[in-house]
Design a protein around this motif. Structure first.
Motif, short mmCIF file in Angstrom:
data_model
loop_
_atom_site.label_atom_id
_atom_site.label_comp_id
_atom_site.label_asym_id
_atom_site.label_seq_id
_atom_site.Cartn_x
_atom_site.Cartn_y
_atom_site.Cartn_z
N TRP A 56 0.84 -1.19 0.00
CA TRP A 56 0.00 0.00 0.00
C TRP A 56 0.88 1.24 0.00
O TRP A 56 2.01 1.23 0.49
N ARG A 259 -3.51 4.19 -0.51
CA ARG A 259 -3.82 3.65 -1.82
C ARG A 259 -3.14 2.29 -1.98
O ARG A 259 -2.03 2.08 -1.51
N ASN A 262 -1.36 -1.96 -6.34
CA ASN A 262 -1.87 -2.68 -7.51
C ASN A 262 -2.95 -1.88 -8.22
O ASN A 262 -3.08 -1.95 -9.45
N ASP A 263 -3.73 -1.10 -7.47
CA ASP A 263 -4.73 -0.22 -8.10
C ASP A 263 -4.04 0.87 -8.91
O ASP A 263 -4.49 1.23 -10.00
N ASP A 264 -2.95 1.40 -8.38
CA ASP A 264 -2.16 2.39 -9.13
C ASP A 264 -1.63 1.77 -10.42
O ASP A 264 -1.61 2.41 -11.47
N SER A 267 -4.44 1.42 -12.97
CA SER A 267 -4.81 2.73 -13.49
C SER A 267 -3.77 3.24 -14.48
O SER A 267 -4.12 3.75 -15.55
#
Length: 399
Positions: A56, A259, A262-264, A267
Protein backbone atom coordinates in the motif's frame (compact mmCIF):
# COMPACT_ATOMS: atom_id res chain seq x y z
CA UNK A 1 8.70 -18.22 -65.93
CA UNK A 2 10.20 -15.59 -63.64
CA UNK A 3 11.72 -13.75 -66.59
CA UNK A 4 8.33 -13.78 -68.30
CA UNK A 5 6.70 -12.30 -65.18
CA UNK A 6 9.26 -9.49 -65.08
CA UNK A 7 8.57 -8.79 -68.74
CA UNK A 8 4.83 -8.54 -68.08
CA UNK A 9 5.45 -6.27 -65.11
CA UNK A 10 7.77 -4.03 -67.13
CA UNK A 11 5.25 -3.74 -69.93
CA UNK A 12 2.78 -2.35 -67.40
CA UNK A 13 5.38 -0.46 -65.41
CA UNK A 14 3.28 2.64 -64.78
CA UNK A 15 0.43 0.72 -63.14
CA UNK A 16 2.82 -1.60 -61.32
CA UNK A 17 4.89 1.30 -59.99
CA UNK A 18 1.77 2.51 -58.19
CA UNK A 19 1.30 -0.96 -56.69
CA UNK A 20 4.95 -1.14 -55.64
CA UNK A 21 4.68 2.26 -53.95
CA UNK A 22 1.53 1.17 -52.14
CA UNK A 23 3.20 -2.01 -50.92
CA UNK A 24 6.29 -0.05 -49.87
CA UNK A 25 4.40 2.46 -47.72
CA UNK A 26 2.21 -0.30 -46.32
CA UNK A 27 5.32 -2.21 -45.28
CA UNK A 28 6.82 0.87 -43.60
CA UNK A 29 3.67 1.52 -41.55
CA UNK A 30 3.27 -2.15 -40.64
CA UNK A 31 6.95 -2.24 -39.65
CA UNK A 32 6.41 0.69 -37.27
CA UNK A 33 3.26 -0.79 -35.78
CA UNK A 34 4.93 -4.19 -35.40
CA UNK A 35 7.97 -2.66 -33.68
CA UNK A 36 5.75 -0.87 -31.16
CA UNK A 37 3.58 -3.93 -30.48
CA UNK A 38 6.56 -6.29 -30.15
CA UNK A 39 8.32 -3.88 -27.80
CA UNK A 40 5.17 -3.42 -25.73
CA UNK A 41 4.60 -7.19 -25.51
CA UNK A 42 8.19 -7.92 -24.49
CA UNK A 43 8.09 -5.20 -21.85
CA UNK A 44 4.82 -6.54 -20.49
CA UNK A 45 6.22 -10.07 -20.19
CA UNK A 46 9.48 -8.94 -18.54
CA UNK A 47 9.70 -9.16 -14.71
CA UNK A 48 9.13 -5.99 -12.70
CA UNK A 49 12.09 -6.67 -10.44
CA UNK A 50 10.01 -6.12 -7.30
CA UNK A 51 6.78 -7.36 -5.77
CA UNK A 52 3.92 -4.85 -5.84
CA UNK A 53 1.33 -7.28 -4.48
CA UNK A 54 0.19 -6.58 -0.92
CA UNK A 55 1.90 -3.16 -0.92
CA UNK A 56 0.00 0.00 0.00
CA UNK A 57 1.00 3.60 -0.59
CA UNK A 58 0.54 5.81 2.46
CA UNK A 59 0.78 9.58 2.07
CA UNK A 60 0.90 11.62 5.27
CA UNK A 61 0.54 15.39 4.99
CA UNK A 62 1.09 17.99 7.66
CA UNK A 63 -1.49 20.72 8.12
CA UNK A 64 -1.41 23.89 6.05
CA UNK A 65 1.78 25.81 6.77
CA UNK A 66 2.99 23.08 9.14
CA UNK A 67 5.82 20.55 9.04
CA UNK A 68 6.19 17.22 10.78
CA UNK A 69 9.33 16.56 12.83
CA UNK A 70 11.19 13.41 11.80
CA UNK A 71 11.12 12.02 15.33
CA UNK A 72 7.33 12.39 15.45
CA UNK A 73 7.04 10.81 12.01
CA UNK A 74 9.21 7.86 13.07
CA UNK A 75 6.89 7.33 16.05
CA UNK A 76 3.90 7.21 13.68
CA UNK A 77 5.67 4.65 11.49
CA UNK A 78 6.42 2.46 14.51
CA UNK A 79 2.76 2.54 15.54
CA UNK A 80 1.62 1.68 12.02
CA UNK A 81 4.07 -1.22 11.83
CA UNK A 82 2.75 -2.55 15.15
CA UNK A 83 -0.78 -2.93 13.72
CA UNK A 84 -1.89 -6.54 13.13
CA UNK A 85 -1.63 -7.36 9.44
CA UNK A 86 1.22 -4.92 8.72
CA UNK A 87 4.48 -6.64 7.85
CA UNK A 88 6.89 -3.83 6.88
CA UNK A 89 6.82 -0.04 6.77
CA UNK A 90 9.34 1.96 4.74
CA UNK A 91 9.84 5.68 4.26
CA UNK A 92 10.58 6.80 0.72
CA UNK A 93 10.27 9.68 -1.74
CA UNK A 94 7.16 10.77 -3.63
CA UNK A 95 8.09 9.09 -6.94
CA UNK A 96 6.69 5.71 -5.97
CA UNK A 97 5.89 3.00 -8.54
CA UNK A 98 3.02 3.41 -11.02
CA UNK A 99 2.23 7.06 -10.29
CA UNK A 100 2.81 10.19 -12.37
CA UNK A 101 5.69 11.50 -10.30
CA UNK A 102 9.31 11.24 -11.40
CA UNK A 103 12.70 12.33 -10.13
CA UNK A 104 15.69 11.65 -12.34
CA UNK A 105 19.25 12.72 -12.84
CA UNK A 106 22.51 11.79 -14.58
CA UNK A 107 25.56 10.41 -12.78
CA UNK A 108 29.24 10.24 -13.62
CA UNK A 109 32.12 7.95 -12.75
CA UNK A 110 35.64 8.45 -14.16
CA UNK A 111 34.44 10.01 -17.39
CA UNK A 112 31.56 7.59 -17.89
CA UNK A 113 28.11 9.12 -17.84
CA UNK A 114 24.93 7.25 -17.05
CA UNK A 115 21.70 7.53 -19.02
CA UNK A 116 18.83 9.38 -17.36
CA UNK A 117 18.37 7.58 -14.05
CA UNK A 118 15.42 7.42 -11.68
CA UNK A 119 16.39 8.60 -8.19
CA UNK A 120 14.58 7.29 -5.12
CA UNK A 121 15.00 8.04 -1.43
CA UNK A 122 14.78 4.91 0.69
CA UNK A 123 15.25 3.93 4.31
CA UNK A 124 16.69 0.70 5.68
CA UNK A 125 13.36 -1.18 5.34
CA UNK A 126 12.63 -0.27 1.70
CA UNK A 127 14.09 -3.48 0.21
CA UNK A 128 11.93 -5.64 2.48
CA UNK A 129 8.81 -3.63 1.67
CA UNK A 130 9.36 -3.83 -2.10
CA UNK A 131 11.14 -7.20 -2.04
CA UNK A 132 13.89 -6.05 -4.36
CA UNK A 133 16.18 -8.78 -5.63
CA UNK A 134 19.82 -8.24 -4.64
CA UNK A 135 22.51 -9.33 -7.10
CA UNK A 136 25.55 -8.02 -5.26
CA UNK A 137 26.33 -6.57 -1.87
CA UNK A 138 23.64 -5.65 0.63
CA UNK A 139 20.89 -3.18 1.38
CA UNK A 140 21.28 -0.27 3.80
CA UNK A 141 21.94 -1.09 7.44
CA UNK A 142 22.68 0.80 10.70
CA UNK A 143 26.38 0.20 10.02
CA UNK A 144 26.10 2.85 7.29
CA UNK A 145 25.41 5.59 9.85
CA UNK A 146 29.09 6.53 10.07
CA UNK A 147 29.80 6.47 6.33
CA UNK A 148 31.75 9.41 4.87
CA UNK A 149 29.68 9.15 1.66
CA UNK A 150 25.98 8.72 1.15
CA UNK A 151 25.25 4.98 0.78
CA UNK A 152 23.33 4.01 -2.36
CA UNK A 153 22.02 0.87 -4.02
CA UNK A 154 21.92 0.81 -7.82
CA UNK A 155 20.16 -1.28 -10.45
CA UNK A 156 22.05 -3.67 -12.70
CA UNK A 157 21.63 -1.51 -15.82
CA UNK A 158 23.07 1.54 -14.02
CA UNK A 159 25.94 -0.61 -12.79
CA UNK A 160 26.75 -1.65 -16.37
CA UNK A 161 26.64 1.91 -17.70
CA UNK A 162 28.93 3.31 -14.99
CA UNK A 163 31.27 0.44 -14.15
CA UNK A 164 30.99 -2.02 -17.04
CA UNK A 165 32.48 -5.37 -16.04
CA UNK A 166 34.57 -3.87 -13.22
CA UNK A 167 33.52 -4.31 -9.58
CA UNK A 168 30.92 -1.80 -8.41
CA UNK A 169 30.75 -2.38 -4.66
CA UNK A 170 32.65 0.23 -2.68
CA UNK A 171 32.98 2.59 -5.64
CA UNK A 172 32.06 6.28 -5.27
CA UNK A 173 30.33 8.23 -8.06
CA UNK A 174 28.82 11.70 -8.30
CA UNK A 175 26.20 13.69 -10.15
CA UNK A 176 26.94 14.07 -13.85
CA UNK A 177 26.95 17.86 -14.09
CA UNK A 178 30.33 18.89 -15.57
CA UNK A 179 32.21 21.44 -13.51
CA UNK A 180 29.82 21.24 -10.55
CA UNK A 181 31.24 21.45 -7.07
CA UNK A 182 31.55 17.99 -5.54
CA UNK A 183 30.23 18.06 -2.01
CA UNK A 184 30.40 15.13 0.43
CA UNK A 185 26.61 14.71 0.37
CA UNK A 186 26.79 14.38 -3.44
CA UNK A 187 29.32 11.56 -3.38
CA UNK A 188 27.58 8.18 -3.46
CA UNK A 189 29.03 4.95 -2.15
CA UNK A 190 27.72 1.76 -3.76
CA UNK A 191 26.73 -0.80 -1.14
CA UNK A 192 24.57 -3.08 -3.30
CA UNK A 193 23.24 -3.87 -6.76
CA UNK A 194 19.69 -5.08 -7.45
CA UNK A 195 17.95 -6.52 -10.49
CA UNK A 196 16.59 -4.10 -13.09
CA UNK A 197 13.21 -2.65 -12.15
CA UNK A 198 10.19 -1.47 -14.14
CA UNK A 199 8.43 0.98 -11.86
CA UNK A 200 6.81 3.20 -14.49
CA UNK A 201 4.12 0.90 -15.89
CA UNK A 202 3.48 -2.62 -17.14
CA UNK A 203 4.35 -1.59 -20.70
CA UNK A 204 7.54 0.38 -20.08
CA UNK A 205 11.03 -1.06 -20.23
CA UNK A 206 13.35 -1.22 -17.24
CA UNK A 207 15.10 2.08 -16.50
CA UNK A 208 18.32 2.69 -14.54
CA UNK A 209 17.62 3.42 -10.89
CA UNK A 210 19.48 4.49 -7.78
CA UNK A 211 18.23 4.45 -4.19
CA UNK A 212 19.73 7.06 -1.83
CA UNK A 213 19.73 6.20 1.84
CA UNK A 214 17.51 8.30 4.06
CA UNK A 215 19.47 9.04 7.19
CA UNK A 216 17.64 7.88 10.33
CA UNK A 217 16.97 10.19 13.24
CA UNK A 218 17.87 13.35 11.33
CA UNK A 219 16.40 16.75 12.19
CA UNK A 220 14.53 17.23 8.90
CA UNK A 221 10.98 18.54 9.12
CA UNK A 222 8.67 17.02 6.51
CA UNK A 223 5.66 18.60 4.86
CA UNK A 224 4.63 15.31 3.21
CA UNK A 225 5.79 11.82 4.05
CA UNK A 226 5.48 8.97 1.56
CA UNK A 227 5.39 5.53 3.10
CA UNK A 228 5.30 2.01 1.68
CA UNK A 229 3.33 -0.47 3.75
CA UNK A 230 3.57 -4.20 3.03
CA UNK A 231 0.57 -6.01 4.50
CA UNK A 232 -0.35 -9.65 4.98
CA UNK A 233 -2.52 -11.30 2.30
CA UNK A 234 -6.25 -10.73 2.71
CA UNK A 235 -6.04 -7.28 4.30
CA UNK A 236 -8.44 -4.61 3.11
CA UNK A 237 -10.48 -1.59 4.09
CA UNK A 238 -10.57 -2.35 7.80
CA UNK A 239 -6.78 -2.16 8.10
CA UNK A 240 -6.74 1.01 5.99
CA UNK A 241 -9.10 2.65 8.48
CA UNK A 242 -6.88 1.53 11.38
CA UNK A 243 -3.84 3.07 9.69
CA UNK A 244 -5.69 6.35 9.14
CA UNK A 245 -6.85 6.42 12.77
CA UNK A 246 -3.33 5.63 13.99
CA UNK A 247 -1.88 8.58 12.10
CA UNK A 248 -4.71 10.87 13.24
CA UNK A 249 -4.07 9.78 16.82
CA UNK A 250 -0.71 11.55 16.77
CA UNK A 251 -2.13 14.90 15.70
CA UNK A 252 -5.46 15.87 14.20
CA UNK A 253 -3.68 18.30 11.92
CA UNK A 254 -2.16 15.50 9.83
CA UNK A 255 -4.13 13.99 6.94
CA UNK A 256 -3.66 10.54 5.52
CA UNK A 257 -4.37 8.86 2.18
CA UNK A 258 -3.98 5.11 1.70
CA UNK A 259 -3.82 3.65 -1.82
CA UNK A 260 -3.25 0.08 -2.98
CA UNK A 261 -0.23 -0.10 -5.26
CA UNK A 262 -1.87 -2.68 -7.51
CA UNK A 263 -4.73 -0.22 -8.10
CA UNK A 264 -2.16 2.39 -9.13
CA UNK A 265 -0.64 -0.17 -11.50
CA UNK A 266 -3.96 -0.96 -13.17
CA UNK A 267 -4.81 2.73 -13.49
CA UNK A 268 -1.43 3.51 -15.08
CA UNK A 269 -1.84 0.50 -17.37
CA UNK A 270 -5.12 1.84 -18.77
CA UNK A 271 -3.52 5.21 -19.40
CA UNK A 272 -0.43 3.85 -21.15
CA UNK A 273 -2.49 1.34 -23.15
CA UNK A 274 -4.45 4.06 -24.96
CA UNK A 275 -1.71 5.02 -27.50
CA UNK A 276 -0.94 1.34 -28.15
CA UNK A 277 -4.59 0.58 -28.88
CA UNK A 278 -4.84 3.68 -31.05
CA UNK A 279 -1.79 2.63 -33.05
CA UNK A 280 -3.20 -0.88 -33.48
CA UNK A 281 -6.49 0.53 -34.78
CA UNK A 282 -4.56 2.70 -37.25
CA UNK A 283 -2.63 -0.36 -38.40
CA UNK A 284 -5.83 -2.36 -38.86
CA UNK A 285 -7.41 0.53 -40.78
CA UNK A 286 -4.35 0.64 -43.04
CA UNK A 287 -4.50 -3.10 -43.68
CA UNK A 288 -8.18 -2.92 -44.67
CA UNK A 289 -7.56 0.02 -47.00
CA UNK A 290 -4.53 -1.62 -48.58
CA UNK A 291 -6.48 -4.84 -49.08
CA UNK A 292 -9.39 -3.02 -50.72
CA UNK A 293 -7.03 -1.02 -52.92
CA UNK A 294 -5.12 -4.06 -54.09
CA UNK A 295 -8.30 -6.02 -54.71
CA UNK A 296 -9.73 -3.18 -56.81
CA UNK A 297 -6.55 -2.71 -58.83
CA UNK A 298 -6.28 -6.43 -59.60
CA UNK A 299 -9.93 -6.58 -60.56
CA UNK A 300 -9.41 -3.65 -62.92
CA UNK A 301 -6.29 -5.28 -64.41
CA UNK A 302 -8.24 -8.42 -65.23
CA UNK A 303 -10.98 -6.46 -66.96
CA UNK A 304 -8.33 -4.65 -69.03
CA UNK A 305 -6.51 -7.87 -69.96
CA UNK A 306 -9.41 -10.08 -70.97
CA UNK A 307 -8.14 -10.25 -74.56
CA UNK A 308 -4.70 -11.34 -73.37
CA UNK A 309 -6.23 -13.97 -71.14
CA UNK A 310 -8.52 -15.22 -73.93
CA UNK A 311 -5.60 -15.48 -76.31
CA UNK A 312 -3.56 -17.50 -73.84
CA UNK A 313 -6.49 -19.80 -73.18
CA UNK A 314 -7.00 -20.24 -76.95
CA UNK A 315 -3.33 -21.24 -77.25
CA UNK A 316 -3.83 -24.00 -74.68
CA UNK A 317 -3.13 -22.37 -71.35
CA UNK A 318 -5.09 -23.92 -68.50
CA UNK A 319 -7.12 -21.99 -65.95
CA UNK A 320 -4.64 -23.01 -63.25
CA UNK A 321 -1.70 -21.54 -65.19
CA UNK A 322 -3.60 -18.29 -65.72
CA UNK A 323 -4.31 -18.13 -62.00
CA UNK A 324 -0.65 -18.82 -61.18
CA UNK A 325 0.42 -16.08 -63.60
CA UNK A 326 -1.64 -13.41 -61.84
CA UNK A 327 -0.59 -14.62 -58.41
CA UNK A 328 3.03 -14.66 -59.54
CA UNK A 329 2.85 -11.14 -60.94
CA UNK A 330 1.39 -9.85 -57.70
CA UNK A 331 3.98 -11.63 -55.55
CA UNK A 332 6.83 -10.24 -57.69
CA UNK A 333 5.40 -6.72 -57.41
CA UNK A 334 5.02 -7.26 -53.65
CA UNK A 335 8.62 -8.45 -53.40
CA UNK A 336 9.88 -5.29 -55.10
CA UNK A 337 7.89 -3.13 -52.68
CA UNK A 338 8.98 -5.16 -49.66
CA UNK A 339 12.66 -5.00 -50.66
CA UNK A 340 12.46 -1.20 -50.68
CA UNK A 341 10.80 -1.26 -47.26
CA UNK A 342 13.39 -3.68 -45.85
CA UNK A 343 16.24 -1.47 -47.07
CA UNK A 344 14.69 1.42 -45.14
CA UNK A 345 13.83 -0.64 -42.05
CA UNK A 346 17.31 -2.14 -41.58
CA UNK A 347 18.67 1.38 -41.06
CA UNK A 348 16.97 1.49 -37.65
CA UNK A 349 18.98 -1.32 -36.00
CA UNK A 350 22.16 -0.25 -37.84
CA UNK A 351 21.84 3.29 -36.46
CA UNK A 352 20.61 2.16 -33.03
CA UNK A 353 17.47 4.29 -33.36
CA UNK A 354 15.29 4.74 -30.26
CA UNK A 355 17.72 2.62 -28.18
CA UNK A 356 15.86 -0.59 -29.02
CA UNK A 357 17.64 -3.95 -29.36
CA UNK A 358 18.29 -5.01 -32.95
CA UNK A 359 16.34 -8.21 -32.35
CA UNK A 360 13.09 -6.30 -31.97
CA UNK A 361 13.60 -4.50 -35.27
CA UNK A 362 14.36 -7.78 -37.02
CA UNK A 363 11.20 -9.33 -35.58
CA UNK A 364 9.22 -6.28 -36.74
CA UNK A 365 10.69 -6.61 -40.26
CA UNK A 366 9.73 -10.29 -40.34
CA UNK A 367 6.21 -9.60 -39.05
CA UNK A 368 5.64 -6.76 -41.56
CA UNK A 369 6.94 -8.91 -44.43
CA UNK A 370 4.66 -11.82 -43.56
CA UNK A 371 1.68 -9.48 -43.14
CA UNK A 372 2.23 -7.80 -46.53
CA UNK A 373 2.60 -11.12 -48.36
CA UNK A 374 -0.49 -12.59 -46.69
CA UNK A 375 -2.57 -9.51 -47.54
CA UNK A 376 -1.46 -9.40 -51.17
CA UNK A 377 -1.89 -13.16 -51.64
CA UNK A 378 -5.42 -13.03 -50.24
CA UNK A 379 -6.30 -10.02 -52.38
CA UNK A 380 -4.88 -11.66 -55.52
CA UNK A 381 -6.54 -15.04 -54.93
CA UNK A 382 -10.12 -14.17 -55.94
CA UNK A 383 -9.21 -12.01 -58.98
CA UNK A 384 -6.87 -14.75 -60.20
CA UNK A 385 -9.73 -17.24 -59.95
CA UNK A 386 -11.88 -14.90 -62.01
CA UNK A 387 -9.11 -14.68 -64.60
CA UNK A 388 -8.86 -18.47 -64.72
CA UNK A 389 -12.60 -18.76 -65.35
CA UNK A 390 -12.57 -16.57 -68.46
CA UNK A 391 -13.43 -18.61 -71.56
CA UNK A 392 -11.33 -17.85 -74.67
CA UNK A 393 -14.30 -17.59 -77.06
CA UNK A 394 -16.10 -15.11 -74.82
CA UNK A 395 -12.99 -12.96 -74.28
CA UNK A 396 -12.06 -12.85 -77.96
CA UNK A 397 -15.64 -12.11 -79.03
CA UNK A 398 -15.80 -9.16 -76.63
CA UNK A 399 -12.54 -7.87 -78.02
Amino acid sequence: MLRHLFTLIWNRKRANLLLISEVFFSFVVLFGVSAVLITTAKNYLAPHGFDYEQVWRLEVRAGQGLEMPRAELDDVLRQVKALPGVQTVALTSGNMPFIFNTNNSIFRYKGKESPTTNVYDADDHYAAAMQLQLREGRWFAPTDDGSNHRPVVISQDLRESLFGDAPALGKVFTYGVPGAEIKPENEFLVTGVVENVRMSSDFNAAEPAVWLRLLPYDTTHWETANVLVRVAPGQGGELQEKIARTVAGVTRQWTTEVRVMNDDRLSKRRYTLVPVVGLSIMGLFLIVNVALGLFGVLWYNISQRRAEIGLRRAMGATGASISRQFLGEMLVVTTLGVLGGVLLAVQFPLLGAFDLPAQRYLLAIAAATVAVYVITALCAWQPSRLAAAIQPAMALREE
